[in-house]
Design a protein around this motif. Structure first.
Motif, mmCIF file in Angstrom:
data_model
loop_
_atom_site.group_PDB
_atom_site.id
_atom_site.type_symbol
_atom_site.label_atom_id
_atom_site.label_comp_id
_atom_site.label_asym_id
_atom_site.label_seq_id
_atom_site.Cartn_x
_atom_site.Cartn_y
_atom_site.Cartn_z
ATOM 1 N N ILE A 4 0.825 -1.201 0.000
ATOM 2 C CA ILE A 4 0.000 0.000 0.000
ATOM 3 C C ILE A 4 0.859 1.251 0.000
ATOM 4 O O ILE A 4 1.620 1.491 0.933
ATOM 5 C CB ILE A 4 -0.935 0.019 1.228
ATOM 6 C CG1 ILE A 4 -1.830 -1.215 1.227
ATOM 7 C CG2 ILE A 4 -1.768 1.293 1.241
ATOM 8 C CD1 ILE A 4 -2.619 -1.417 2.483
ATOM 9 N N ILE A 24 -2.132 -1.295 -3.640
ATOM 10 C CA ILE A 24 -2.642 0.046 -3.918
ATOM 11 C C ILE A 24 -1.433 0.922 -4.225
ATOM 12 O O ILE A 24 -0.601 1.166 -3.357
ATOM 13 C CB ILE A 24 -3.427 0.618 -2.723
ATOM 14 C CG1 ILE A 24 -4.516 -0.360 -2.269
ATOM 15 C CG2 ILE A 24 -4.035 1.971 -3.101
ATOM 16 C CD1 ILE A 24 -5.140 -0.004 -0.945
ATOM 17 N N LEU A 30 -8.665 2.527 -2.336
ATOM 18 C CA LEU A 30 -9.483 1.333 -2.215
ATOM 19 C C LEU A 30 -10.431 1.552 -1.050
ATOM 20 O O LEU A 30 -9.991 1.789 0.075
ATOM 21 C CB LEU A 30 -8.599 0.108 -1.976
ATOM 22 C CG LEU A 30 -9.300 -1.225 -1.753
ATOM 23 C CD1 LEU A 30 -10.222 -1.586 -2.910
ATOM 24 C CD2 LEU A 30 -8.264 -2.317 -1.525
ATOM 25 N N CYS A 46 -5.088 -1.790 -7.393
ATOM 26 C CA CYS A 46 -5.725 -0.475 -7.460
ATOM 27 C C CYS A 46 -4.705 0.622 -7.752
ATOM 28 O O CYS A 46 -3.807 0.852 -6.945
ATOM 29 C CB CYS A 46 -6.434 -0.216 -6.137
ATOM 30 S SG CYS A 46 -7.256 1.365 -6.035
#
Length: 145
Positions: A4, A24, A30, A46
């Protein structure tokens, strides 16, 4: 596995099953609605935005990608495959081995049949979608979690 560098937002409780992978990137967002559940061995990638409404259930071995990961340029060197948001309504059930691609919209109350690829807007609520290419299989349904 979590990778992330963007935002991961929870609007309530969520269950992420074993072997699930979430990536991400950059400014990606997200968003999980309340009572979200992935059973196992699924991946969410994402780069732009993926948003789930409340009470969504994802079966095992599902892939969601709002990007193609590798840019494709035209003769003017313009990128022609930009990431695009994925939007999933409330009370949506996505069956095993389904793929949800960039730009997809799934209406509330929908069921996505196993092994379906979604790459467009599925706007009719309370319907079962499936097959490839994806189409309405049943209308006026309600599923129980």
């Amino acid at each position: 596995i979590l990778e992330i560098s963007g935002e991961m937002i929870f609007r309530g409780k969520a269950l992420l099953g074993h072997g699930s992978r979430i990536s991400i990137a950059g400014s990606g967002r997200l968003i999980f609605g309340k009572d979200f559940e992935i059973t196992a061995e699924s991946a969410i990638i994402c780069y732009e935005e993926i948003e789930f409404g409340s009470d969504c259930l994802l079966s095992w071995d599902i892939l969601l990608m709002d990007t193609d990961l590798h840019p494709i340029a035209n003769s003017k060197n313009e990128i022609v495959n930009q990431p695009r948001k994925i939007s999933i309504g409330n009370h949506v059930w996505i069956g095993c081995r389904s793929t949800i691609l960039k730009g997809s919209v799934i209406a509330s109350g929908s069921v996505i049949a196993a092994a379906t690829t979604v790459s467009a807007a599925l706007k009719q609520e309370n319907s079962v979608y499936g097959s490839n290419p994806c189409r309405v299989l049943k209308e006026d349904i309600y599923w129980k979690h």
